[in-house]
Structures are given as structure tokens and as C-alpha cells.
Scaffold this active site. Structure first.
Site, PDB file in Angstrom:
ATOM      1  N   TYR A   1      56.285  30.299  42.868  1.00 13.10           N
ATOM      2  CA  TYR A   1      54.701  29.716  42.779  1.00 13.10           C
ATOM      3  C   TYR A   1      54.393  28.842  42.185  1.00 13.10           C
ATOM      4  CZ  TYR A   1      49.649  30.481  42.719  1.00 13.10           C
ATOM      5  OH  TYR A   1      48.404  30.087  41.938  1.00 13.10           O
TER       6      TYR A   1
ATOM      7  N   GLY B   1      37.296  35.071  48.108  1.00 10.84           N
ATOM      8  CA  GLY B   1      37.400  34.218  46.063  1.00 10.84           C
ATOM      9  C   GLY B   1      37.534  32.569  46.783  1.00 10.84           C
TER      10      GLY B   1
ATOM     11  N   GLY C   1      37.609  29.605  47.108  1.00  8.28           N
ATOM     12  CA  GLY C   1      37.262  28.852  49.106  1.00  8.28           C
ATOM     13  C   GLY C   1      36.212  29.401  49.761  1.00  8.28           C
TER      14      GLY C   1
ATOM     15  N   ALA D   1      38.690  29.617  53.077  1.00  6.71           N
ATOM     16  CA  ALA D   1      37.516  30.043  52.923  1.00  6.71           C
ATOM     17  C   ALA D   1      37.313  31.310  52.716  1.00  6.71           C
ATOM     18  CB  ALA D   1      37.189  28.786  53.482  1.00  6.71           C
TER      19      ALA D   1
END
Length: 281
Positions: free
Chosen positions: A164, A14, A16, A11
Site C-alpha cells: 500500500y 468515505g 469520496g 465516491a
């Protein structure tokens, strides 16, 4: 919505950060699970100042370190009666193959396995809270070709984007399994694509991958826009009937064909359980 206890990973920047801020404005008690507690404390003060919501808490949790994940879950279980929303937001892409302290490939550990252990460790609180579990996935899952005989990328050439994409596919598998296994206990689960967001997420990339990200930047959306589907799934009144689905722009969409593969989904669950078993108690 009545008083809501929300736990969120990743968090401090970005989407978050934008998600945590928005949910605090809605009155949620927000538990920030962060790798760097100093950043977490700064964000806590920023949220309190902006929202006047003092129910913001910071806890150390490094998703690449299974003992750290378990410890964070133990602290939450010691202090909370229930968790209503769990947002598995943290993620990462790594230019070169790296291993965590537990010997897991980092992309797999940070994007999937750490969150898997967090959910399993918090299960009693999630059941009591009739929780929504929100897994931040990506359209990158469409490039995935999972190899369950080499989850750690030890037997084949490592590719940052393929690793990813595979981890983001695993987020969708995990979501579907959670909905099926724990739906009867009142838990719902959702995966989402936030959009291609202009954050520092891929700062560690090098070479051609770095050039690609630089070229894409003018077409990226803001972190605030990228957070909207997470915020929606965490706070909307009537989404539980769509548990197990993959969302984009606040609507359920169809993921890749391989994301519907039941055999792969079940295999991932079995292998993940085996890998986290030493850290569960």
C-alpha cells in the site's frame, strides 16, 4: 468558477462520498465512477436530494479491471466535450496478495494502474477542459521501498502495508510526471494526504494489522474532514501554480526523500505505459 465537469472514482463511501457531495453543492456536474452501480445510484439520489443539483451521473468502473476502465473512458469521451476535474480517489489495501483478472497485483492495480489508464484514456477531454487531476495519496508513502523488478509482489514476501505504501508513493510519482508532461497542455496535477480517516477503508485487514487499525480508531478524523483537501484542490481559484506538489491540510508539504527520485518516477511511467498499452486505443 464557471460550470465545472468533475469525474471522481471511489465516491460511494468515505472521503469520496463527502467530496462528491461538496462539489455538487458548489454546482459541479459530477460523474461518479463506481464499482457497484446500485450503490452509485443510491448516492446519486442522496446527492440530488441534498443539493438540488440534478447533474449527477453514475458509471460503472472497476479500477482492478482494465477493460472496465477503458469502457468507462470511452463512454465519457462519447458524451462529454471536456473534463475539468478528475479526482482519482479510489484505493484499497489487501490483507493477502491477490491478482486482478488482468494478472496485476490488486494493490498496484486499484491504487495506481487503473487510474493511470483512466488518465491516459481521458487525455483529450482533460486537455480540452484544462483539467486538474487530483490523486489521493497518503503519508503511508513514507514507508515505501519500491522494487521495479517486482511491481507485482510475486518474487518476495507480500506485506499489505508495504504494498500500500509503495502504491501511495506511485501516486506522488504519477502526479509529478503528469505535471511535467501535460502541464504545457494546460493540465495541472496534485497529490494529497487526506489524514488518517475513520472509514471502512481497511475493513479487509486481518491479524495484527486489524488490531493496529482498531487501536488507531479513536485518533482518526471524520470522512468530512478528510475530504477537505480534495475539495479545496478541486475548487480553489488559485492553486494551479502549485501543480505537481503534495498537499496536506490544504497546504503543499514536502513528501519523503524517495518521492523526489527522478529515476524512479520515470521508471514507473515507462513500466505503467507498457502494462496499459494493450488497453489503449
Amino acid at each position: 468558477m464557471p460550470f465545472t465537469t468533475t469525474v471522481i472514482t471511489g465516491a460511494t463511501s468515505g472521503i469520496g462520498k463527502e467530496t462528491a457531495m461538496a462539489l455538487a453543492k458548489k454546482g459541479h456536474a459530477v460523474y461518479l465512477l463506481v464499482r457497484y452501480t446500485e450503490r452509485g445510484e443510491r448516492l446519486k439520489q442522496e446527492i440530488i436530494t441534498a443539493t438540488k443539483n440534478k447533474n449527477i451521473y453514475v458509471m460503472h468502473c472497476d479500477l482492478a479491471d482494465m477493460e472496465s476502465v477503458r469502457n468507462a473512458a470511452d463512454i465519457l469521451k462519447g458524451g462529454l466535450l471536456a473534463v475539468n476535474v478528475l479526482i482519482n480517489n479510489a484505493g484499497g489495501i489487501f490483507a493477502e496478495r491477490r491478482e486482478s483478472k488482468d494478472g496485476f497485483e490488486m494493490t498496484f492495480a486499484v491504487n495506481h494502474l487503473g487510474h493511470f489508464l483512466l488518465v491516459e484514456s481521458l487525455l483529450p477531454l482533460l486537455e480540452k477542459g484544462q483539467a486538474r487531476i487530483i490523486n489521493v495519496s497518503s503519508e503511508a508513502h513514507r514507508m515505501a521501498k519500491p522494487n521495479f523488478n517486482d511491481l507485482q509482489w510475486a518474487k518476495r514476501p507480500y506485506s499489505a502495508w508495504k504494498a500500500y505504501g509503495t502504491a501511495k508513493l506511485f501516486n506522488i510519482y504519477f502526479t509529478r510526471s503528469l505535471a511535467l508532461k501535460y502541464g504545457p497542455k494546460g493540465i495541472s496535477a496534485f497529490a494529497l494526504h487526506p489524514g488518517v480517516v475513520n472509514t471502512g477503508f481497511a475493513a479487509g485487514l486481518t491479524g495484527f494489522n486489524k488490531i493496529l487499525m482498531q487501536l488507531a480508531k479513536p485518533f482518526m478524523i471524520s470522512a468530512e474532514r478528510g475530504a477537505q483537501t480534495s475539495i479545496y484542490l478541486a475548487s480553489a481559484a488559485r492553486v494551479d501554480a502549485k501543480s505537481g506538489r503534495y498537499f496536506k491540510k490544504q497546504k503543499p508539504v514536502k513528501p519523503s526523500a524517495i518521492a523526489a527520485n527522478e529515476e524512479g518516477r520515470n521508471r514507473l511511467w515507462e513500466l505503467s505505459m507498457e502494462l496499459v498499452a494493450p488497453f489503449l486505443h
